[in-house]
Design an enzyme around this catalytic site. Structure first.
Site, PDB file in Angstrom:
ATOM      1  N   SER A 130      35.872  37.769  44.414  1.00  0.00           N
ATOM      2  CA  SER A 130      36.358  38.829  45.198  1.00  0.00           C
ATOM      3  C   SER A 130      36.500  40.003  44.291  1.00  0.00           C
ATOM      4  CB  SER A 130      37.761  38.367  45.782  1.00  0.00           C
ATOM      5  OG  SER A 130      38.601  39.169  46.197  1.00  0.00           O
ATOM      6  N   TYR A 155      46.363  34.531  45.295  1.00  0.00           N
ATOM      7  CA  TYR A 155      44.904  34.426  45.676  1.00  0.00           C
ATOM      8  C   TYR A 155      44.082  35.081  44.781  1.00  0.00           C
ATOM      9  CZ  TYR A 155      40.746  35.771  47.933  1.00  0.00           C
ATOM     10  OH  TYR A 155      39.187  36.262  48.003  1.00  0.00           O
ATOM     11  N   LYS A 159      40.987  33.298  42.242  1.00  0.00           N
ATOM     12  CA  LYS A 159      39.587  33.827  42.052  1.00  0.00           C
ATOM     13  C   LYS A 159      39.315  33.966  40.511  1.00  0.00           C
ATOM     14  CE  LYS A 159      38.438  33.499  46.088  1.00  0.00           C
ATOM     15  NZ  LYS A 159      37.334  32.209  46.490  1.00  0.00           N
TER      16      LYS A 159
END
Ligand code: WQD
Length: 352
Positions: A130, A155, A159
């Site tokens: 991302s 989050y 990643k």
């Protein structure tokens, strides 16, 4: 890439938004696909829709990747030539409320997958990453060599950690990784049979716009209009989900045609390379749909970066991929999908 039909690709999270669009593209170009998903943020009906789109009854295995036994079972039943790993929780807001869920699910799932895959001789992995790994970038556009700053959410941190785990795992000498860093995925398949369809209420801009336009929401909020941008609202790089899906096909083609058996990690930004403000997206949607949008300007949203958009030259040069669809295509396909959902939900309420 010749004889794709002899190659079997595991798509984890393949019933999800980007996963389902990628499954459709992989099958369209001839790959065999196995979908593994636990429906924690997706729906079984997506598999029927994929059958309609592709004409193929796609092998499916219900799998929770945070369970080592379930991952071992999966690899005991199939020989895979490569893996695309989508299965992860992906809500920025939810990750702030429940970091425990995100670290446990996203990191244990990845560790289980890569450990069992390597044990079974599967060493080619495309990792769903991302643009949020860049944090709030100092320079724009963002390139793959832009230093990663502090992740703005648990989050995003999962990643960053996921990329680091896979890079360090290449010390085994066999693992071949491609990380695909998505900017802002949006839009839906032209068939309007699949699209963004999370179990919880979406809070990304484009689905909020289409839900407001169709009347599921009385109005929508624009989070901040006093930023240092052309019209005071945040800038993002919106990229059509089908363009993203096609980049995954290119990544799999590349991994499967590598002559070298040496470990490697390649990283690609998946964006349009263009930035649009929130208001530009809203006005573009009003043009595309012919619908006036009811919105109000509210305070800034915690954690929003002001501007982010991609330098996409590396993917173009090395992967042979570039976004083909426009913001207009994104918004029209998202609107068609929202209208199809309305018909589907109306049918379900009349049946039940
Ligand atoms: C976009 C802009 C909001 C909703 C997402 C994912 C992230 C990553 C990148 C994949 C922001 C504004 C939004 C609304 C608004 N994708 N907005 N009103 O935050 O850039 O990040 O895409 O990994 O995981 O979360 O996307 O669509 O939420 O916001 O004004 O109701 O739209 O403030 O400026 P974001 P978003």
């Amino acid at each position: 890439m010749e004889n794709r039909s002899s190659k079997r690709i595991l798509v984890t999270g393949g019933a999800g938004y980007i996963g389902s669009h990628t499954v459709a593209e992989l099958i369209r170009v001839g790959y065999q696909v196995v979908v593994a998903d636990n429906f924690s943020n997706s729906r079984p009906e997506v598999l029927e829709a994929l059958h309609k789109i592709t004409g193929v009854a796609i092998p499916f295995e219900k799998t929770d990747f945070s369970s080592l036994n379930e991952v071992e079972d999966l690899f005991a039943h199939y020989q895979f030539d490569a893996i695309i790993h989508f299965a992860a929780f992906k809500s920025v807001n939810e990750s702030v409320q429940r970091p425990d869920l995100y670290y446990r699910n996203n990191l244990i799932s990845l560790l289980n997958l890569v450990d069992v895959a390597l044990k079974n001789g599967v060493n080619k992995l495309v990792f769903s990453s991302s643009c949020s790994v860049y944090g709030d970038p100092d320079q724009l556009p963002v390139s793959e060599s832009t230093p990663l700053k502090k992740a703005e959410s648990p989050y995003a941190f999962t990643k960053q950690i996921g990329e680091r785990i896979l890079q360090d795992y290449t010390h085994d000498g066999t693992l071949q990784n491609i990380f695909l860093r998505y900017f802002n995925p949006a839009g839906a398949h032209d068939s309007a049979l699949i699209g963004e369809y999370p179990l919880q209420q979406p809070n990304n801009l484009v689905p909020v716009i289409t839900q407001t336009a169709i009347g599921l929401r009385p109005s929508m909020d624009v989070f901040g209009s006093d930023y240092e941008t052309s019209d005071g609202t945040c800038v993002r790089d919106y990229i059509h989900v089908v363009d993203i899906a096609q980049a995954h096909v290119k990544a799999i083609d590349r991994l499967l045609s590598l002559v070298s058996t040496k470990s490697l990690t390649e990283i690609y930004n998946l964006g349009s390379g263009k930035g649009n403000t929130v208001m530009q997206v809203i006005h573009a949607f009003e043009q595309v749909s012919g619908q006036k949008l009811n919105y109000q300007i509210k305070d800034r949203r915690e954690g929003d970066v002001i501007k982010v958009y991609a330098d996409v030259s590396h993917a173009k040069k090395q992967l042979g991929w570039a976004a083909e669809k426009s913001l207009h295509d994104i918004l029209l396909s998202a609107w068609n999908w929202e209208k199809a959902l309305e018909i589907k939900n109306k049918k379900q309420t009349t049946i039940s």
